[in-house]
Design a protein around this motif. Structure first.
Motif, mmCIF file in Angstrom:
data_model
loop_
_atom_site.group_PDB
_atom_site.id
_atom_site.type_symbol
_atom_site.label_atom_id
_atom_site.label_comp_id
_atom_site.label_asym_id
_atom_site.label_seq_id
_atom_site.Cartn_x
_atom_site.Cartn_y
_atom_site.Cartn_z
ATOM 1 N N ASN A 83 152.249 100.893 87.187
ATOM 2 C CA ASN A 83 152.205 101.830 86.063
ATOM 3 C C ASN A 83 150.807 101.947 85.468
ATOM 4 O OD1 ASN A 83 154.830 102.639 86.161
ATOM 5 N ND2 ASN A 83 155.460 101.688 84.252
ATOM 6 N N TYR A 84 150.030 100.870 85.561
ATOM 7 C CA TYR A 84 148.727 100.849 84.886
ATOM 8 C C TYR A 84 147.531 100.905 85.835
ATOM 9 C CZ TYR A 84 151.439 99.652 80.749
ATOM 10 O OH TYR A 84 152.348 99.680 79.716
ATOM 11 N N ASP A 91 147.217 97.595 93.099
ATOM 12 C CA ASP A 91 148.304 98.545 93.323
ATOM 13 C C ASP A 91 148.899 98.419 94.712
ATOM 14 O OD1 ASP A 91 149.850 101.004 93.692
ATOM 15 O OD2 ASP A 91 148.889 101.670 91.844
ATOM 16 N N PHE A 96 155.122 96.885 86.467
ATOM 17 C CA PHE A 96 154.053 96.662 85.484
ATOM 18 C C PHE A 96 152.687 96.995 86.088
ATOM 19 C CE2 PHE A 96 150.774 94.130 83.455
ATOM 20 C CZ PHE A 96 151.047 94.283 82.106
ATOM 21 N N TRP A 126 150.942 108.729 89.217
ATOM 22 C CA TRP A 126 151.164 107.896 88.026
ATOM 23 C C TRP A 126 152.330 108.433 87.190
ATOM 24 C CZ3 TRP A 126 150.442 109.417 82.834
ATOM 25 C CH2 TRP A 126 150.576 108.382 81.888
ATOM 26 N N LEU A 158 145.661 104.263 86.229
ATOM 27 C CA LEU A 158 144.820 104.688 85.109
ATOM 28 C C LEU A 158 143.406 104.137 85.271
ATOM 29 C CD1 LEU A 158 147.323 104.136 82.149
ATOM 30 C CD2 LEU A 158 146.744 106.300 83.290
ATOM 31 N N VAL A 159 143.319 102.885 85.713
ATOM 32 C CA VAL A 159 142.012 102.271 85.980
ATOM 33 C C VAL A 159 141.336 102.975 87.145
ATOM 34 C CG1 VAL A 159 140.840 100.117 86.596
ATOM 35 C CG2 VAL A 159 142.852 100.061 85.102
#
Length: 441
Positions: free
Chosen positions: A82-83, A118, A79, A184, A86-87
């Protein structure tokens, strides 16, 4: 995107570990262009201190690790990773197009939040998916990527800075967006940590039955867990003070204290990270074979030794001394050992949360130091700061030299049982329900 449940451990390690390249790349990209950004944005010592305190190397990453660790244990390793990238890409884009100090600062803060979260997820995932007999080798590969990032970024910065000035530094930052986008996309195909998934199912069942309470920081900061937290903060948080100084300020120090040109400063810093890559390879080769306390004693001492050079008066500094610092300081293994131990020494149930907390402490301390070190250099001189860095290096070394564990070849479950016992005495368990609860990692 279809998950690849048959992905090899090494492929998982490489994809997860590339965050280290991205993290280190963003740190040294800023360091490589710090003098140019200072001139372009008109930063004074206070603004530079704030930047150092909130950057991806310090405060931003500290907060990201604290938040990310809890999310990682609650919702899974996948979780987060994966995100988070992007940030990260958003933060780097702000720096690429920065035209003022707030924009530049905010970009670094966003990068820090992303990489902090991360790194905790990725380091935990790597340890949980690695074979027990080669766990240090897999964990060390992330440090290989961490050192490779600065080596490549600084090497590319030399011609780009010389040819294009600040534009060259913007290009360096822009390439990190491309790398992050590739990583990513690859991560979308990765499965969840099987260790976390199995433990989470058991945990949810026991909580529903009223046999196990939810983890809080009170749980982590007591008993065996507290001792582990103190140990990890002792070796990593204290060592990270000189390490973060080197990572963010070293080209600036080479230029303004060592009287080198920007090109020569970046060259020395690049060479330093090339030798750091070799150190990471040595760790990968021997940390699963040699006594880890012995290995730490040998390589952990170089941090304090290397900084002694900078305690000399500026007029005594010779070019060979700067070269000596460049080479000797590269042989430190504290971060490799921290990554390994922070993943091994906590139960799976709160492994990422505890690791995130220790990472938060380390980067928060570095943030405070990053804020005050420009002021120390400005008002007391860099020699004063160098003496303090030698002391910090010694404290970190002596803690690891005395208390470093050696759990080669053991599974994470074995390590947890040995440290915490089958009853998990450090967890919040209802006193009437100690019947064979073994959610261990």
């Amino acid at each position: 995107m279809k998950l690849n449940n048959t992905m090899s451990p090494w492929k998982k390690t490489i994809i997860a570990g590339l965050i280290s390249y991205i993290d280190a790349g963003s740190i040294v990209a800023g360091a490589a262009g710090l003098s140019m950004w200072q001139a372009y944005l008109g930063m004074d010592s206070l603004q530079m201190g704030i930047l150092a305190a909130l950057s991806s190397n310090t405060g931003g990453a500290a907060l990201g690790a604290l938040i990310g660790g809890e999310i990682c244990d609650k919702y899974g390793r996948k979780f987060v990773y994966n995100y988070a990238l992007l940030v990260y890409m958003l933060g780097v884009a702000l720096i690429v197009f920065a035209t003022n100090y707030p924009m530049f600062l905010f970009g670094y803060l966003i990068i820090g939040l992303a990489v902090g979260a991360d790194i905790v997820a990725s380091w935990t995932f790597i340890a949980e998916e690695a074979p027990s007999e080669n766990r240090a080798k897999h964990c060390g590969s992330a440090q290989f990527a961490w050192m490779l990032g600065p080596a490549l970024v600084l090497s590319a910065s030399i011609p780009l800075n010389a040819a294009f000035g600040l534009l060259g530094n913007r290009i360096i930052f822009a390439h990190l967006i491309v790398v992050a986008a590739f990583v990513w996309y690859q991560r979308l195909k990765m499965p969840e940590s099987s260790e976390w998934k199995n433990a989470k199912e058991k945990e949810n069942q026991l909580i529903a039955e009223g046999k196990l309470k939810k983890i809080t920081y009170t749980t982590i900061l007591k008993g065996t867990s507290l001792k582990t937290v103190l140990f990890l903060c002792g070796i990593y948080a204290i060592w990270n003070i000189p390490a973060s100084t080197s990572g963010f300020f070293m080209p600036y120090i080479y230029e303004h204290v060592g009287n080198l040109s920007n090109t020569m400063a970046l060259t020395l810093q690049s060479i330093n990270f090339v030798f750091c890559v070799l150190t990471a390879i040595l760790f990968m080769q021997y940390a699963d074979k040699m006594n880890r306390r012995t290995l730490y004693r040998v390589f952990g001492s170089v941090c304090m030794i290397s900084w002694i050079i900078w305690t000399l008066p500026a007029d005594m500094l010779q070019p060979w001394m700067l070269w000596a610092f460049t080479l000797v300081s590269s042989f430190s293994m504290q971060q490799q050992f921290y990554q390994l131990w922070s993943s091994e020494l906590f139960p799976v149930r709160y492994r990422a949360t505890a690791q995130g907390f220790t990472f938060f402490v380390a980067r928060a301390i570095a943030a405070v130091w990053g804020f005050i070190v420009p002021l120390i250099m400005n008002f007391l001189g860099f020699r004063t700061a160098a003496v303090m860095l030698v002391i910090f290096g010694f404290i970190s070394w002596i803690i690891g030299a005395i208390w470093a564990p050696d759990d080669r070849g053991k599974t994470l479950e074995q390590i947890t049982k040995e440290r915490y016992g089958d009853a998990l005495d450090d967890m919040e368990i209802n006193p009437t329900d100690h019947n064979d609860i073994t959610i261990n990692g």
